[in-house]
Write an enzyme that holds these catalytic residues in place. Structure first.
Site, mmCIF file in Angstrom:
data_model
loop_
_atom_site.group_PDB
_atom_site.id
_atom_site.type_symbol
_atom_site.label_atom_id
_atom_site.label_comp_id
_atom_site.label_asym_id
_atom_site.label_seq_id
_atom_site.Cartn_x
_atom_site.Cartn_y
_atom_site.Cartn_z
ATOM 1 N N GLU A 54 -47.617 -18.729 0.290
ATOM 2 C CA GLU A 54 -46.554 -18.414 -0.675
ATOM 3 C C GLU A 54 -45.467 -17.722 0.112
ATOM 4 O O GLU A 54 -45.567 -16.548 0.458
ATOM 5 C CB GLU A 54 -47.108 -17.532 -1.809
ATOM 6 N N CYS A 101 -40.497 -12.175 -4.264
ATOM 7 C CA CYS A 101 -40.347 -13.519 -3.700
ATOM 8 C C CYS A 101 -39.672 -14.455 -4.696
ATOM 9 O O CYS A 101 -38.799 -15.239 -4.332
ATOM 10 C CB CYS A 101 -41.711 -14.074 -3.299
#
Length: 477
Positions: A251, A285
């Site tokens: 990720e 993120c």
């Protein structure tokens, strides 16, 4: 193998937690990014410590696997109980080490998300899939991989740690965690609390620098690496794991785009836009990091966002009034400051912020809105990962989609409109792992999450996330 649990304990304050996770001597000082004060000392584990952790995890894994899904899920629920019993102490430590305030979508929210993800992961059903049943029969099962190495970030250290460990444990794997060197205390404390409810040796943490992380990635006893962090760091992990052909869930960086269609109501969407961009002071993120607004409502959206930003207090996290905090470290502060300065130098309009106070303690960068900026400006094209939002004007929806898709990343994105059918049409054209409508970054433990392009690969959350922590095993007869 005999599996036992340790005695359950709860902790009232961060000091109580620090007393059990700090080394008796030595260690590395961890400072509060809001004040510069000492939070505590983190152990510096060695290659030998990592080897011992991996060996113990490998020994514990067969017995943990043999318990089956139902009993492992019961353990995850007990672990959630343990986190709840020490929630305030964990939130206090997180606030002091990471910098995020206690209130708002921050430290208490993050600890609450840990319990929610543990319970949700325990609730998912994963049954064998019948692939063929026409005289012959083929079934798809998922078996444990072995030991999972989990390498976490500094922005949501506890929550993302649980995103990694919960499905790994549920699937019958054991876990060795390597927290970020910027926020090790939060993860060590969380693991200590969880281990009060889990069988011995199924979950362990090693604290150290990048050398320890590289050894974890390269270790032949680790079957899979789960990593959340920058794209560059992810590429290094991919390279370093190649010789052992590890399974990977990556990720990676996002730089998420949001597109505001001309029929949106600026006042209605302003607060959700703001938190989509500035949750955790922009250090997320899947935060909204570049906003495209149609020219017809551009100034109205800029004004509404400015009003919301001005009303949102920033300061030391332990002050109950604050909901925005500092950047977690000096390097990230410098990245944001340099990108905003480049935008200023290019002639972009600084609507709010852009002027950090000099000589003050802590890595505080003011909430910053930048308008009238070109799409190729570094503040737009690079992931700033902080409290600075560039707002780009567009004339046609095709133009907005082209700009949103132009980068080599695609973790998340969003479309904002009063017409959900129109929003869905636009969302279908955006190259991202998740596209939200009239919200941004709203992850859900039931809904798979993963990136497109160089934002990584592999899925987390839900039943699909569980499958990515298992070895597909076909039985055909």
């Amino acid at each position: 193998m005999s599996i036992t649990t340790t005695t359950h304990a709860s902790y009232a304050t961060a000091a109580d937690l620090l007393a059990v996770i700090q080394p008796s001597t030595g260690g590395r000082d961890i400072l509060d990014p809001a004040t510069g004060e000492l939070v505590g000392r983190a152990p510096e584990h060695t290659a030998a410590d990592l080897e011992a952790a991996v060996s113990a995890a490998r020994e514990a894994q067969p017995g943990w696997s043999a318990l089956g899904h139902e009993e492992r899920s019961a353990y995850l629920n007990r672990a959630a109980d343990a986190v709840e019993a020490s929630a305030e102490a964990l939130a206090e430590l997180l606030s002091r080490e990471q910098g995020k305030p206690l209130n708002g979508p921050n430290a208490r929210f993050e600890v609450g998300a840990c319990t929610a993800w543990l319970r949700a992961t325990a609730s998912f059903e994963l049954e064998p899939e019948v692939l063929v049943d026409d005289g012959g029969r083929a079934e798809l099962h998922y078996r444990p991989l072995g030991v999972v190495g989990a390498i976490g970030p500094w922005n949501w250290p506890m929550m993302i740690g649980v995103w990694q460990l919960a499905p790994a444990l549920r699937m019958g794997n054991t876990v060795v965690m390597k927290p970020s060197s910027s926020t090790p205390l939060s993860v060590l404390a969380l693991v200590h609390v969880l281990n009060a409810a889990l069988p011995g040796r199924v979950l362990q943490a090693v604290s150290g620098d990048r050398t320890v992380g590289n050894l974890l990635v390269e270790h032949p006893g680790i079957a899979k690496i789960m990593f959340t962090g920058s794209t560059d760091a992810g590429k290094a992990i991919i390279r370093n794991s190649a010789d052992t052909v590890k399974r990977l869930t990556m990720e990676l960086g996002g730089n998420d785009a949001g597109i505001v269609l001309p029929d949106a109501d600026p006042q209605t969407i302003a607060e959700d836009l703001f938190w989509g961009a500035f949750i955790n002071t922009g250090q997320t993120c899947a935060a909204l990091k570049r906003l495209y607004v149609h020219e017809d409502i551009y100034e109205d959206v800029v004004t509404a966002l400015t009003e919301t930003a001005k009303a949102t207090p920033m300061g030391v996290g332990l002050d109950e009034n604050n909901v925005l905090g500092p950047l977690q470290n000096k390097n990230q502060f410098d990245i944001v400051a340099n990108l905003v300065q480049a935008a200023k130098d290019s002639g972009a309009r600084i609507v709010l912020g852009g002027n950090p106070e000099q000589g003050q303690p802590g890595y505080f960068y003011p909430t910053t809105l930048v308008a009238d900026i070109d799409n190729d400006n570094p503040l737009v094209a690079e992931e700033q990962f902080g409290p600075a939002l560039p707002i780009v004007k567009y004339s046609s929806v095709d133009e907005a989609i082209e700009m949103a898709n132009a980068l080599n990343v695609g973790l998340g994105a969003s479309v904002w409109s009063s017409d959900k059918d129109k929003a869905r049409e636009v969302a279908a054209r955006i190259q991202a792992g998740t596209v939200w409508i009239n919200k941004h970054g709203a992850v859900d433990p039931r809904v798979p999450f993963g990136g497109a392009k160089q934002s990584g690969y592999g899925l987390e959350f839900g039943v699909e996330g569980l499958k990515h922590l298992g070895q597909p095993h076909v039985i055909s007869y």
